[in-house]
Design an enzyme around this catalytic site. Sequence first.
Site, PDB file in Angstrom:
ATOM      1  N   HIS A   1     -40.896  36.182  -9.527  1.00  0.00           N
ATOM      2  CA  HIS A   1     -39.760  35.374  -9.985  1.00  0.00           C
ATOM      3  C   HIS A   1     -40.183  33.932 -10.256  1.00  0.00           C
ATOM      4  O   HIS A   1     -39.766  32.994  -9.565  1.00  0.00           O
ATOM      5  CB  HIS A   1     -38.626  35.422  -8.958  1.00  0.00           C
ATOM      6  CG  HIS A   1     -37.881  36.723  -8.978  1.00  0.00           C
ATOM      7  ND1 HIS A   1     -38.024  37.677  -7.989  1.00  0.00           N
ATOM      8  CD2 HIS A   1     -37.008  37.242  -9.876  1.00  0.00           C
ATOM      9  CE1 HIS A   1     -37.252  38.724  -8.271  1.00  0.00           C
ATOM     10  NE2 HIS A   1     -36.635  38.483  -9.419  1.00  0.00           N
ATOM     11  N   ASN A   2     -40.991  33.762 -11.273  1.00  0.00           N
ATOM     12  CA  ASN A   2     -41.409  32.424 -11.678  1.00  0.00           C
ATOM     13  C   ASN A   2     -41.022  32.223 -13.142  1.00  0.00           C
ATOM     14  O   ASN A   2     -40.336  33.067 -13.722  1.00  0.00           O
ATOM     15  CB  ASN A   2     -42.920  32.261 -11.456  1.00  0.00           C
ATOM     16  CG  ASN A   2     -43.672  33.444 -12.071  1.00  0.00           C
ATOM     17  OD1 ASN A   2     -43.270  33.966 -13.120  1.00  0.00           O
ATOM     18  ND2 ASN A   2     -44.749  33.878 -11.425  1.00  0.00           N
TER      19      ASN A   2
ATOM     20  N   GLN B   1     -42.714  52.604  -8.489  1.00  0.00           N
ATOM     21  CA  GLN B   1     -42.423  52.482  -9.924  1.00  0.00           C
ATOM     22  C   GLN B   1     -41.767  53.743 -10.484  1.00  0.00           C
ATOM     23  O   GLN B   1     -40.870  53.677 -11.323  1.00  0.00           O
ATOM     24  CB  GLN B   1     -43.706  52.155 -10.702  1.00  0.00           C
ATOM     25  CG  GLN B   1     -44.219  50.766 -10.428  1.00  0.00           C
ATOM     26  CD  GLN B   1     -43.148  49.695 -10.654  1.00  0.00           C
ATOM     27  OE1 GLN B   1     -42.592  49.573 -11.733  1.00  0.00           O
ATOM     28  NE2 GLN B   1     -42.823  48.942  -9.608  1.00  0.00           N
TER      29      GLN B   1
HETATM   30  N1  LIG Z   1     -41.122  46.904 -12.147  1.00  0.00           N
HETATM   31  C1  LIG Z   1     -40.262  46.751 -11.138  1.00  0.00           C
HETATM   32  N2  LIG Z   1     -40.395  47.477 -10.023  1.00  0.00           N
HETATM   33  C2  LIG Z   1     -39.527  47.362  -9.005  1.00  0.00           C
HETATM   34  N3  LIG Z   1     -38.503  46.523  -8.998  1.00  0.00           N
HETATM   35  C3  LIG Z   1     -38.303  45.764 -10.094  1.00  0.00           C
HETATM   36  C4  LIG Z   1     -39.171  45.831 -11.196  1.00  0.00           C
HETATM   37  N4  LIG Z   1     -38.735  44.975 -12.130  1.00  0.00           N
HETATM   38  C5  LIG Z   1     -37.644  44.366 -11.621  1.00  0.00           C
HETATM   39  N5  LIG Z   1     -37.398  44.850 -10.392  1.00  0.00           N
HETATM   40  C6  LIG Z   1     -36.263  44.503  -9.519  1.00  0.00           C
HETATM   41  O1  LIG Z   1     -35.121  44.450 -10.323  1.00  0.00           O
HETATM   42  C7  LIG Z   1     -34.465  43.243 -10.060  1.00  0.00           C
HETATM   43  C8  LIG Z   1     -33.696  42.690 -11.204  1.00  0.00           C
HETATM   44  O2  LIG Z   1     -33.120  41.464 -10.756  1.00  0.00           O
HETATM   45  P1  LIG Z   1     -34.057  40.320 -10.165  1.00  0.00           P
HETATM   46  O3  LIG Z   1     -34.879  39.732 -11.257  1.00  0.00           O
HETATM   47  O4  LIG Z   1     -33.267  39.413  -9.335  1.00  0.00           O
HETATM   48  O5  LIG Z   1     -35.033  41.134  -9.187  1.00  0.00           O
HETATM   49  C9  LIG Z   1     -35.588  42.278  -9.740  1.00  0.00           C
HETATM   50  C10 LIG Z   1     -36.438  43.130  -8.887  1.00  0.00           C
HETATM   51  O6  LIG Z   1     -35.957  43.135  -7.595  1.00  0.00           O
END
Ligand SMILES: Nc1ncnc2c1ncn2[C@@H]1O[C@@H]2COP(=O)(O)O[C@H]2[C@H]1O
Length: 897
Positions: A609-610, A832
């Site tokens: 989350h960047n 995944q």
């Molecule tokens: N490839 C991934 N694998 C597992 N979790 C994911 C993946 N991509 C996104 N997420 C989850 O999906 C969420 C979507 O909202 P956020 O971006 O807050 O946080 C993200 C992650 O927690």
Amino acid sequence: MGCTPSMLLDHKNRRDSTGSQEAALAKIAPTPVCQNKAVQAARAPRASLESDGFSIQLSSKKDSYVSQMGNNFATQLHIKRISEKLHGEGSSSGSPGARAGRRSSLALTPEDEPLVDIANRSPPPSQVPSALLYAPAEPLELLCVFPERGSRVCAAACSAAARSGGESRAVRSAREALDAFRRDQDAKQPHVVVIDARQIQLMDATLLARAIRGMKNTQHVILIAVVKKSAYLKDDFAVLPYLEAGFNRIMVETLGASAWCAEMLQARAASATARAQIGAVAALAAAADRCRDLVAVTDDQQRILLTNKSWCRVVGSRLEEGPRPLTEAISGEALRLAASGVREWEAPIMLRRRATPDSVLLPCRGSSVALNRSTSHVVLVCEAASVMEGERARGSLHSIRRGSLDVRSVASDGLRRTSLAKLQGLPLEAPITKVISLLSTATEGAPPSTVACIERAVDMLRTSELYSPQMREDPKMRTEDPIATDLIGALLSREQLNTNLAYMQGTTNVLSSRRSSNDSTVVRSQANRTNMKHKTTGQLREVLDTALSWDFEIFRLEDLTRGRPLTHLGLTLMGGRFDVCSALECDERTLLHWLTIIETNYHAVNTYHNSTHAADVLQAVAFFLEKDRLKSVLEPLEAAAALISAAAHDIDHPGTSSAFLCNSRHSLAILYNDVCVLESHHAALTFKLTLNDDRVNIFKNLDRDTYKNVRHNVIDMILATEMTKHFEHLAKFVNVFYARSSGSKEDGMQTDEPLSLDTTALTSPENVVLIKRMMIKCADVSNASRPQKFAFEWARRIAEEYFLQTDEEKAKDLPVVMPMFDRATCSIPRSQIGFIDYIIIDMMEAWAAFIDMPELVTHARNNHARWRELDEAGVTTIADVRRAQRQAITNTNTTEE
Ligand SMILES: Nc1ncnc2c1ncn2[C@@H]1O[C@@H]2COP(=O)(O)O[C@H]2[C@H]1O
């Protein structure tokens, strides 16, 4: 209303319409001892009286201007008889014998009655509750239908209406007349309709009367036919066709003011009485309908005229079925008593169910109703509670189930009943209440499989968590996989927040979470911030030139910009391709400052989350916006709002989930009451930073309404990225834009049938909201639908972030939100596979078809297949995944050489 009060009102007419009315007359009239003693006893004395009265009136007033007709069948019958007597012909037979027979019928007296002790059995005349029949004095609403322009008769009727304090309207065609009864008309419904019946070539008055009577709620309307005097005086003038068509009265053409005034006053009184009576019947029918017990009303011939909903549910009948013999529906002692005319009785009743061969045995109370000495109706009331007990004993869940549950709860809780009654009195009705009531109505008389299906649906609708996902039992999915379950559970469920068994004092500032200890990274990003300028080197330019391709090199951009991809990509896409500055009426410098401050507030230390994730989501949204479907739906300002939302949607993300913040009693969780903590913070901070400083305020030139609109859009889209609402957004989108082809499974459950795109709903604003939400949601998790090398890197990054959270939870003795995401044990491929199975595939399929971008699904499936291969090869850790990927690249290169 579910009951059919109209049947109660005109059952006598219906009875005779089973054959022709004339035939019925012929059948009854010549029979000296009527087969139905009760009917005969009631009818005979009145017949001679009324007919005499009528004949006097006819003979004395035949030459006068008005002939009056009663509104009930008995009177009609007598008019017919008199008419036949006068004309010397009957429709069934004009023979002297037949005429004699009729005369003998008219001459019936109580003495002709067989000596049966009717009085002992028949009820005394029922008290009609006069309060129910109260008719407020309303000014007369008259409608005149005269095809001739400037008809003087019409003018006379209208002026009489005005003189009697009423209002009138004149129309010239049947169509206009019928329009007056349509509900959507502003004008009040007429009480009295005067129809010109003088010239059939201009308008068929009887046809119009039938059409009016065929419309809903016109039973109380008084219809007056205006006939030619010359025609009326002829011997062959027949009243019956007018009666049969639904007219109440006949008026001989006249211009006489006092004649019309008298007619208007009588018509108004008749209409008010009819309205009051019909209203009373409707109210009583509604009361029966809302009654939990099973209610049926029969006529004096033991034919069911009316049943309430509870009865229909148990029996499996429909409300509007027309009169039907009681013997078809019940048997046992009650049947005999219902025919006996006994005033009040109690006896067991065997109710025959339609759908099943079985019957239900219930205690029943019967009572006879009469307006004079003879029974006119019989009311049967069976206890619903007994149905419930019977069902429980049999252990079956038949269609009474819902009703019986209500019985139990209402009966056991008087207090609740009172408050429910109060609630029902309020002018509130939620759409869901209407939906449930519509569905319940649809069960009436439906086949058992449909009833079961609808009841199941209603049960689901009654829950408040309509969009909360339930893990589907799907053999194709690896539901047994604890890692997938862990991840999906954490993403979708709020339950985890309740596992706050232990806690440590939370940090007071999101920015001061564990990653802030990584000073070197922070220093680097701050240094970059001060030097930020939109200069592009040759390589950077090259990368940015591909900003609108789905295999955009996001990580290369991250490298080339030294961790500042958002500003560069933002300037390219928002400032360039989408010209957000024009839409917002701001200069590019403000946009640059805005992008800079937004990017600065992302945590470069987060692995996932960047600002690279923000840039990635921005790029995906821009890519989607290029699709024709979205171009045709979204305004430039909406596109701008979508890009702004994408860029800012995870601003100041601490690298831990909302659940973590709640469990650690973080100030943000306190501020937002544990609800949508992170997304609320992202949206709020976006506006705080933007509005704080004019140099970054991209909204500063927008007028108040436009700003409000953009703000609303941005907030809505950022909040839509909240994963606990994932299924809600997806389900709403699919419900609106996809139609399931017919032939779904009988139980109404999910099938694998293909959904077909239905874009008819595209333009409605509330549906466009669903599109925008879906767009940012898909962009947010689009990493799993990117080409493999990107998807794998994102998977590594998110896993690393999850691991760090688990590490911190353990270190701080907090509840572990995703225990499976432990770096020592977690299998990245499995996580995944679960993520794609549960979150990605359905959503991407829906979105890909909508914007015509099949590669979204293709990439997701390819990635899924590759993760499966790795899983089967025993790959679990991040390092293993990297190694396997490097190996795969080497193998590809070698093959190409
Ligand atoms: N490839 C991934 N694998 C597992 N979790 C994911 C993946 N991509 C996104 N997420 C989850 O999906 C969420 C979507 O909202 P956020 O971006 O807050 O946080 C993200 C992650 O927690």
